[in-house]
Enzyme design. Structure first.
Site, mmCIF file in Angstrom:
data_model
loop_
_atom_site.group_PDB
_atom_site.id
_atom_site.type_symbol
_atom_site.label_atom_id
_atom_site.label_comp_id
_atom_site.label_asym_id
_atom_site.label_seq_id
_atom_site.Cartn_x
_atom_site.Cartn_y
_atom_site.Cartn_z
ATOM 1 N NE ARG A 19 7.460 -2.407 5.561
ATOM 2 C CZ ARG A 19 6.139 -2.399 5.639
ATOM 3 N NH1 ARG A 19 5.409 -2.249 4.550
ATOM 4 N NH2 ARG A 19 5.542 -2.560 6.791
ATOM 5 C CE LYS A 77 -2.343 -0.954 3.771
ATOM 6 N NZ LYS A 77 -1.748 -2.254 4.150
ATOM 7 N NE ARG A 103 6.860 0.226 9.767
ATOM 8 C CZ ARG A 103 5.660 0.134 9.202
ATOM 9 N NH1 ARG A 103 5.506 0.511 7.945
ATOM 10 N NH2 ARG A 103 4.627 -0.319 9.863
ATOM 11 N NE ARG A 163 -3.820 -0.652 10.309
ATOM 12 C CZ ARG A 163 -2.707 -0.226 9.735
ATOM 13 N NH1 ARG A 163 -2.722 0.824 8.952
ATOM 14 N NH2 ARG A 163 -1.594 -0.867 9.924
HETATM 15 P P1 AMP Z 1 1.295 0.957 9.059
HETATM 16 O O1 AMP Z 1 2.489 1.783 8.732
HETATM 17 O O2 AMP Z 1 0.072 1.364 8.293
HETATM 18 O O3 AMP Z 1 1.555 -0.513 8.981
HETATM 19 O O4 AMP Z 1 0.939 1.286 10.604
HETATM 20 C C1 AMP Z 1 1.867 1.029 11.643
HETATM 21 C C2 AMP Z 1 1.144 1.040 12.980
HETATM 22 O O5 AMP Z 1 0.567 2.341 13.215
HETATM 23 C C3 AMP Z 1 -0.020 0.062 13.103
HETATM 24 O O6 AMP Z 1 0.395 -1.238 13.452
HETATM 25 C C4 AMP Z 1 -0.834 0.727 14.209
HETATM 26 O O7 AMP Z 1 -0.255 0.523 15.487
HETATM 27 C C5 AMP Z 1 -0.692 2.213 13.871
HETATM 28 N N1 AMP Z 1 -1.754 2.643 12.922
HETATM 29 C C6 AMP Z 1 -1.595 3.016 11.625
HETATM 30 N N2 AMP Z 1 -2.776 3.335 11.067
HETATM 31 C C7 AMP Z 1 -3.708 3.150 12.029
HETATM 32 C C8 AMP Z 1 -5.124 3.294 12.070
HETATM 33 N N3 AMP Z 1 -5.822 3.685 10.990
HETATM 34 N N4 AMP Z 1 -5.753 3.024 13.238
HETATM 35 C C9 AMP Z 1 -5.078 2.641 14.333
HETATM 36 N N5 AMP Z 1 -3.747 2.456 14.358
HETATM 37 C C10 AMP Z 1 -3.055 2.713 13.219
#
Ligand code: AMP
Length: 218
Positions: free
Chosen positions: A131, A18, A164, A93
């Site tokens: 990654r 994404k 990360r 989400r």
């Molecule tokens: P991502 O980079 O999208 O994989 O997000 C990394 C982390 O950020 C996730 O595992 C959540 O802890 C938090 N996070 C990102 N987007 C959301 C969301 N829409 N709602 C809640 N937590 C989020």
């Protein structure tokens, strides 16, 4: 009636691509990528109150509470670069966030399309654990599939590449669990609205991008 805006919601398991695809779509459509994960990571790095609050959830791979996340997105959508819409990467989400997003976007014609980037779990685990991200500009690479020209150095701005914390395997498995429990119901939610489009995420980065451009069609 307010003016129309284009909101694209990218769906798919963590590691489906994404972020990579949202950045490319940003270039081709001119709509900004809004990555809630990136906003949380930025706040974490700068040790803001929001970052401190989000940290424990992110470390476990759990979702940050809805009230915090939804308010953060509402604020982000007020920025002038969103005046034509946005590419949503990692938000909504869960169903609570999806209904909140419907309300936010209703004055502008609602959500335009929700491409679902499909990839098998084994493949996403391989992708995520390989990654690497740039500390300064956020560009994303993969040690095997999309390596930087120099090991550990970003092609774009020469920044340091890092893994990360939440890309370690144990956290990745919890993130997949959270995805299936909380995020996967959005597939049915958007299907019922007639705006879900499936895209094969196992193609090359360019192949996925072409398929996405075709379904976004703006
Ligand atoms: P991502 O980079 O999208 O994989 O997000 C990394 C982390 O950020 C996730 O595992 C959540 O802890 C938090 N996070 C990102 N987007 C959301 C969301 N829409 N709602 C809640 N937590 C989020």
């Amino acid at each position: 009636m307010s003016e129309q805006r284009i909101f694209v919601v990218l769906l798919g398991v963590p590691g489906a691509g994404k972020g990579t695809q949202a950045k490319l779509l940003e270039q081709s459509t001119g709509l900004p990528q809004i990555s809630t994960g990136d906003i949380f990571r930025y706040n974490l790095k700068n040790q803001t109150e929001l970052g401190k609050l989000a940290k424990s959830y992110m470390d476990r791979g759990d979702l940050v509470p809805d009230n915090v996340t939804i308010r953060m997105v509402e604020d982000r959508l007020q920025q002038p670069d969103c005046e034509r819409g946005a590419i949503m990467d990692g938000f909504p989400r869960n169903l609570m966030q999806a209904t909140a997003f419907d309300k936010m976007t209703a004055p502008y014609g609602g959500v335009h399309v929700t491409p679902l980037i499909q990839v098998e779990d084994d493949e996403t685990i391989r992708r995520i654990t390989g990654r690497r991200s740039c500390r300064t500009c956020g560009a994303v690479y993969h040690v095997l599939y999309n390596p930087s020209k120099r090991v550990g150095v970003c092609n774009v701005d020469g920044g340091e590449l890092y893994q990360r914390d939440d890309d370690q395997e144990a956290t990745v498995r919890n993130r997949l669990f959270v995805y299936y429990k909380q995020t996967a119901p959005l597939i049915g939610y958007y299907y019922a609205k007639g705006i879900l489009r499936e895209v094969d995420g196992t193609q090359s980065i360019e192949g996925v991008q072409q398929a996405l451009r075709a379904v976004v069609a703006i």
